[in-house]
Design an enzyme around this catalytic site. Structure first.
Site, mmCIF file in Angstrom:
data_model
loop_
_atom_site.group_PDB
_atom_site.id
_atom_site.type_symbol
_atom_site.label_atom_id
_atom_site.label_comp_id
_atom_site.label_asym_id
_atom_site.label_seq_id
_atom_site.Cartn_x
_atom_site.Cartn_y
_atom_site.Cartn_z
ATOM 1 N N HIS A 34 -72.816 -67.005 -111.662
ATOM 2 C CA HIS A 34 -74.269 -67.190 -111.664
ATOM 3 C C HIS A 34 -75.002 -65.883 -111.973
ATOM 4 C CE1 HIS A 34 -77.819 -69.594 -109.966
ATOM 5 N NE2 HIS A 34 -78.332 -68.399 -110.242
ATOM 6 N N ASP B 103 -76.901 -63.036 -109.606
ATOM 7 C CA ASP B 103 -78.125 -63.678 -110.092
ATOM 8 C C ASP B 103 -78.841 -62.775 -111.112
ATOM 9 O OD1 ASP B 103 -79.879 -65.786 -110.226
ATOM 10 O OD2 ASP B 103 -80.734 -65.551 -108.221
ATOM 11 N N HIS C 285 -80.074 -75.085 -110.428
ATOM 12 C CA HIS C 285 -80.583 -74.409 -109.231
ATOM 13 C C HIS C 285 -81.142 -75.475 -108.282
ATOM 14 C CE1 HIS C 285 -80.318 -70.853 -111.716
ATOM 15 N NE2 HIS C 285 -80.838 -70.074 -110.799
ATOM 16 N N GLU D 199 -82.375 -73.593 -103.105
ATOM 17 C CA GLU D 199 -82.745 -72.182 -102.937
ATOM 18 C C GLU D 199 -84.101 -72.171 -102.223
ATOM 19 O OE1 GLU D 199 -83.736 -70.160 -106.615
ATOM 20 O OE2 GLU D 199 -83.583 -68.159 -105.744
HETATM 21 N N1 ADE Z 1 -84.309 -67.444 -112.857
HETATM 22 C C1 ADE Z 1 -83.787 -66.240 -112.666
HETATM 23 N N2 ADE Z 1 -83.450 -66.073 -111.382
HETATM 24 C C2 ADE Z 1 -83.765 -67.215 -110.733
HETATM 25 C C3 ADE Z 1 -83.650 -67.668 -109.390
HETATM 26 N N3 ADE Z 1 -83.142 -66.905 -108.433
HETATM 27 N N4 ADE Z 1 -84.092 -68.898 -109.105
HETATM 28 C C4 ADE Z 1 -84.607 -69.659 -110.072
HETATM 29 N N5 ADE Z 1 -84.750 -69.289 -111.339
HETATM 30 C C5 ADE Z 1 -84.315 -68.073 -111.674
HETATM 31 ZN ZN ZN Z 2 -80.360 -67.977 -110.680
#
Ligand code: ADE
Ligand code: ZN
Length: 336
Positions: free
Chosen positions: A19, A280, A199, A202
């Site tokens: 990721h 990330d 995603h 989160e």
């Molecule tokens: N794009 C880049 N990083 C992200 C994240 N942590 N959550 C959602 N979109 C993203």
């Molecule tokens: Zn991401």
């Protein structure tokens, strides 16, 4: 474990990252250099020390998108790919999947996307030769750009699916719309034989993770950590072997969790969920894979056994072909 190992897990432990966002992995210096070459003033996105400056997730997305405005040509993306992979390799990463967004590469037009993709592949091939790190692309739509743009992105993904483009995903603002709004894009990508991730969990809670699995039929979840708020879902993830692309440093930097101690990664692992570790957008979150490992060792006492487990999870869930997985597994067995 010696005290030295508690602070610094060996840098040469081979690591696998599922990721990362290619633009989000751009170092501020790299973006500043491109801005200089293109005579573009984006100085407002940096703080006094030259780091990316933002407060909270939505501003992070705005700064991220502002940084991408200087990534204009395929050649810019070739240079970016080489630079990102060099940094990852210095942290012991031997295989990395990166989210590639045709929307930032010529506006999700298939013709333009092909040119950008070739340049990215050139950068990846050079990095593999120089640094021994392999990369695969996960073509990714941006949720807050909406389902129509996502359709164009899925068509770009389907048209270029193959040895290098092996997956399809979605990033962006999780609070915009629903996973099911992107059904068409995910069906298109699945029919092209691509692996699927999105995603979820989160920013929104467990229902979002359920929607991702039930509606989009993904086998991996980007983040997914808020599943911990529903134990039945945690059991379901463990049973179905859905892999979580966990990014602890990102979650702490953006305020999903107060600190690493309150992060659920160790509890999820102990409940039998297939967890993996990634960075990330490393420079945005002041992290590297080596720092992620050091934090997990210091906070949860993770040692070589834990790192081997999560790395094998990552290889199993990777979207590359079986021969590549076998080669990675061999490298891991030799090293651990
Ligand atoms: N794009 C880049 N990083 C992200 C994240 N942590 N959550 C959602 N979109 C993203
Ligand atoms: Zn991401």
């Amino acid at each position: 474990m010696t005290e030295e190992e508690m602070e610094h897990p060996p840098v040469n432990l081979p690591k696998v990252e599922l990721h990362t966002h290619i633009e989000g992995a751009a170092q501020p210096d790299f973006i500043r250099q491109l801005a200089f070459e293109k005579k573009t003033d984006i100085s407002g996105i940096f703080d006094a020390r030259g780091a990316y400056k933002y407060q909270g997730f939505l501003e992070f997305l705005q700064v991220y998108e502002a940084a991408t405005t200087v990534l204009k040509s395929p050649e810019d993306f070739r240079r970016l790919t080489l630079s990102v992979l060099e940094n990852a390799a210095q942290n012991g990463v031997i295989y990395m999947e990166s989210f590639l967004s045709p929307e930032f590469c010529g506006g999700a037009d298939v013709g333009a996307w092909n040119e950008y993709l070739h340049a990215i592949q050139d950068g990846a091939a050079e990095a593999e030769k120089k640094y021994g790190i392999a990369m695969r692309g996960v073509v990714t739509c941006i949720r807050h750009f909406g389902p129509d743009k996502a359709k164009l992105t899925a068509i770009c993904a389907a048209e270029t699916a193959g040895d290098f483009v092996t997956g399809f995903g979605m990033g962006g603002d999780e609070n915009a719309g629903h996973q099911r709004d992107f059904l068409w894009a995910y069906d298109c990508a699945r029919e092209a034989g691509l692996g699927l991730t999105t995603h979820a969990g989160e920013w929104r809670g467990p229902q979002e993770v359920r929607d991702a699995i039930d509606d989009l039929k993904v086998t991996r979840i980007g983040h997914g950590v808020r599943c911990i708020e529903d134990m039945r879902l945690v059991e379901h993830l463990a049973e179905r072997e859905i892999t979580l692309e966990v990014c602890p440093g990102s979650n702490v930097a953006l305020g999903v969790y107060l600190d690493l101690k309150s992060h659920p990664i160790e509890r999820l692992r102990a409940y039998g969920v297939k967890v993996t570790v990634s960075t990330d957008d490393p420079p945005f979150f002041h992290t590297t894979m080596q720092q992620e490992y050091a934090g997990l060792t210091k906070t949860f006492g993770w040692d070589t056994r834990h790192f081997k487990e999560i790395t094998l999870n990552a290889v199993a869930a990777a979207f590359c072909d079986q021969a590549t997985k076998d080669a990675l597994t061999k490298r891991l067995e030799d090293a651990f």
